[in-house]
Design a protein around this motif. Structure first.
Motif, PDB file in Angstrom:
ATOM      1  N   LEU A 136      -1.800  -5.379  -3.013  1.00  0.00           N
ATOM      2  CA  LEU A 136      -0.849  -5.153  -1.927  1.00  0.00           C
ATOM      3  C   LEU A 136      -1.187  -3.924  -1.093  1.00  0.00           C
ATOM      4  O   LEU A 136      -0.799  -3.829   0.069  1.00  0.00           O
ATOM      5  CB  LEU A 136       0.570  -5.025  -2.484  1.00  0.00           C
ATOM      6  CG  LEU A 136       1.168  -6.302  -3.046  1.00  0.00           C
ATOM      7  CD1 LEU A 136       2.475  -6.001  -3.739  1.00  0.00           C
ATOM      8  CD2 LEU A 136       1.353  -7.346  -1.959  1.00  0.00           C
ATOM      9  N   GLU A 137      -1.907  -2.977  -1.671  1.00  0.00           N
ATOM     10  CA  GLU A 137      -2.310  -1.793  -0.914  1.00  0.00           C
ATOM     11  C   GLU A 137      -3.304  -2.160   0.178  1.00  0.00           C
ATOM     12  O   GLU A 137      -3.211  -1.691   1.309  1.00  0.00           O
ATOM     13  CB  GLU A 137      -2.913  -0.749  -1.847  1.00  0.00           C
ATOM     14  CG  GLU A 137      -3.277   0.533  -1.145  1.00  0.00           C
ATOM     15  CD  GLU A 137      -3.803   1.589  -2.101  1.00  0.00           C
ATOM     16  OE1 GLU A 137      -3.894   2.748  -1.671  1.00  0.00           O
ATOM     17  OE2 GLU A 137      -4.115   1.272  -3.262  1.00  0.00           O
ATOM     18  N   ASN A 138      -4.281  -2.998  -0.150  1.00  0.00           N
ATOM     19  CA  ASN A 138      -5.302  -3.398   0.813  1.00  0.00           C
ATOM     20  C   ASN A 138      -5.857  -4.752   0.386  1.00  0.00           C
ATOM     21  O   ASN A 138      -6.854  -4.815  -0.339  1.00  0.00           O
ATOM     22  CB  ASN A 138      -6.415  -2.346   0.873  1.00  0.00           C
ATOM     23  CG  ASN A 138      -7.454  -2.675   1.911  1.00  0.00           C
ATOM     24  OD1 ASN A 138      -7.354  -3.651   2.645  1.00  0.00           O
ATOM     25  ND2 ASN A 138      -8.491  -1.857   1.973  1.00  0.00           N
ATOM     26  N   PRO A 139      -5.250  -5.860   0.836  1.00  0.00           N
ATOM     27  CA  PRO A 139      -5.690  -7.184   0.393  1.00  0.00           C
ATOM     28  C   PRO A 139      -7.160  -7.483   0.703  1.00  0.00           C
ATOM     29  O   PRO A 139      -7.877  -8.034  -0.137  1.00  0.00           O
ATOM     30  CB  PRO A 139      -4.775  -8.144   1.152  1.00  0.00           C
ATOM     31  CG  PRO A 139      -3.564  -7.341   1.448  1.00  0.00           C
ATOM     32  CD  PRO A 139      -4.047  -5.940   1.658  1.00  0.00           C
ATOM     33  N   ARG A 140      -7.628  -7.103   1.882  1.00  0.00           N
ATOM     34  CA  ARG A 140      -9.029  -7.395   2.237  1.00  0.00           C
ATOM     35  C   ARG A 140     -10.006  -6.508   1.479  1.00  0.00           C
ATOM     36  O   ARG A 140     -11.136  -6.898   1.235  1.00  0.00           O
ATOM     37  CB  ARG A 140      -9.222  -7.239   3.738  1.00  0.00           C
ATOM     38  CG  ARG A 140      -8.565  -8.355   4.512  1.00  0.00           C
ATOM     39  CD  ARG A 140      -8.916  -8.284   5.992  1.00  0.00           C
ATOM     40  NE  ARG A 140      -7.847  -8.909   6.741  1.00  0.00           N
ATOM     41  CZ  ARG A 140      -6.981  -8.267   7.502  1.00  0.00           C
ATOM     42  NH1 ARG A 140      -7.075  -6.964   7.647  1.00  0.00           N
ATOM     43  NH2 ARG A 140      -6.040  -8.907   8.142  1.00  0.00           N
ATOM     44  N   ASN A 151      -2.142  -6.634   6.441  1.00  0.00           N
ATOM     45  CA  ASN A 151      -2.886  -5.378   6.311  1.00  0.00           C
ATOM     46  C   ASN A 151      -2.583  -4.619   5.038  1.00  0.00           C
ATOM     47  O   ASN A 151      -3.335  -3.741   4.658  1.00  0.00           O
ATOM     48  CB  ASN A 151      -2.613  -4.466   7.505  1.00  0.00           C
ATOM     49  CG  ASN A 151      -3.283  -4.954   8.754  1.00  0.00           C
ATOM     50  OD1 ASN A 151      -4.293  -5.645   8.683  1.00  0.00           O
ATOM     51  ND2 ASN A 151      -2.722  -4.646   9.889  1.00  0.00           N
ATOM     52  N   GLY A 152      -1.482  -4.913   4.387  1.00  0.00           N
ATOM     53  CA  GLY A 152      -1.137  -4.221   3.158  1.00  0.00           C
ATOM     54  C   GLY A 152       0.043  -3.294   3.331  1.00  0.00           C
ATOM     55  O   GLY A 152       0.544  -3.073   4.426  1.00  0.00           O
ATOM     56  N   LEU A 153       0.518  -2.760   2.202  1.00  0.00           N
ATOM     57  CA  LEU A 153       1.638  -1.824   2.193  1.00  0.00           C
ATOM     58  C   LEU A 153       1.098  -0.438   1.856  1.00  0.00           C
ATOM     59  O   LEU A 153       0.681  -0.200   0.726  1.00  0.00           O
ATOM     60  CB  LEU A 153       2.675  -2.245   1.149  1.00  0.00           C
ATOM     61  CG  LEU A 153       3.350  -3.591   1.389  1.00  0.00           C
ATOM     62  CD1 LEU A 153       4.163  -4.005   0.178  1.00  0.00           C
ATOM     63  CD2 LEU A 153       4.218  -3.529   2.622  1.00  0.00           C
ATOM     64  N   PRO A 154       1.091   0.500   2.786  1.00  0.00           N
ATOM     65  CA  PRO A 154       0.499   1.807   2.530  1.00  0.00           C
ATOM     66  C   PRO A 154       1.307   2.679   1.573  1.00  0.00           C
ATOM     67  O   PRO A 154       0.745   3.514   0.876  1.00  0.00           O
ATOM     68  CB  PRO A 154       0.402   2.444   3.908  1.00  0.00           C
ATOM     69  CG  PRO A 154       1.396   1.721   4.749  1.00  0.00           C
ATOM     70  CD  PRO A 154       1.520   0.346   4.167  1.00  0.00           C
ATOM     71  N   LYS A 155       2.635   2.498   1.519  1.00  0.00           N
ATOM     72  CA  LYS A 155       3.468   3.354   0.677  1.00  0.00           C
ATOM     73  C   LYS A 155       3.541   2.803  -0.741  1.00  0.00           C
ATOM     74  O   LYS A 155       3.921   1.655  -0.958  1.00  0.00           O
ATOM     75  CB  LYS A 155       4.878   3.462   1.245  1.00  0.00           C
ATOM     76  CG  LYS A 155       4.942   4.180   2.563  1.00  0.00           C
ATOM     77  CD  LYS A 155       6.376   4.286   3.024  1.00  0.00           C
ATOM     78  CE  LYS A 155       6.476   4.987   4.363  1.00  0.00           C
ATOM     79  NZ  LYS A 155       7.870   5.002   4.839  1.00  0.00           N
ATOM     80  N   ALA A 156       3.208   3.650  -1.719  1.00  0.00           N
ATOM     81  CA  ALA A 156       3.235   3.237  -3.119  1.00  0.00           C
ATOM     82  C   ALA A 156       4.652   2.886  -3.564  1.00  0.00           C
ATOM     83  O   ALA A 156       4.838   1.975  -4.388  1.00  0.00           O
ATOM     84  CB  ALA A 156       2.662   4.336  -4.004  1.00  0.00           C
TER      85      ALA A 156
END
Length: 171
Positions: A136-140, A151-156
């Protein structure tokens, strides 16, 4: 039609225009020159205190396990709004993406009836909370070649809340 005198006038006019252009450039550089070059030993007229000299506050890095333990499923439901355009929460109801009912603990690429792109074949075997966090942080970056365009979720914290929400939905 084109004699020597006419040709000389044309070349002379181009040379004159070039000379005026170069003199204008030199004059502008001299007039508007800011720093650099010849002896940068001049002092500033005044100093603005930006506070950079003060010690920066130390940011305490919290582990993902601690974030997951304190995650709020209610906030995860709000984060789920970013996912609902492509995914469904009902078992077997695939959308553009696979259904996410029971995704925590499920085998990777095992949603029935969904045709995966094959990019997850090198990923982990099971969707653990840690694997979901990385995805989820960076799928690609996690699965290069995936067809997932998110693009993903930047916040943990958002990732932990979403995983807690998804984990509570299954039996």
């Amino acid at each position: 039609m084109l004699d020597t005198m006419t040709f000389t006038k044309i070349v002379g006019s181009f040379c004159g225009a070039l000379l005026i252009f170069l003199l204008g450039k030199w004059g502008a550089e001299t007039l508007y020159h800011v720093g650099g070059g010849h002896g940068d030993d001049h002092a500033a007229a005044y100093v603005i205190d930006t506070g950079d000299d003060e010690a920066a506050e130390e940011v305490v890095e919290v582990s993902f396990d601690e974030l997951l333990a304190s995650a709020d499923a209610g906030k995860g439901e709000r984060v789920w709004g970013k996912c609902r355009a492509c995914h469904k929460l009902e078992a077997g109801a695939n959308g553009v993406g696979p259904y996410l009912y029971g995704v925590v603990g499920r085998d990777v690429g095992a949603a029935d009836g969904f045709n995966y792109s094959g990019a997850l074949s090198d990923a982990a075997d099971v969707w653990t909370p840690e694997e979901l966090n990385a995805f989820l942080e960076n799928p690609r970056g996690y699965a290069p070649g995936t067809t997932m365009s998110f693009n993903g979720l930047p916040k943990a914290e958002d990732r932990a809340n979403l995983i807690a929400y998804l984990d509570q939905l299954d039996d």
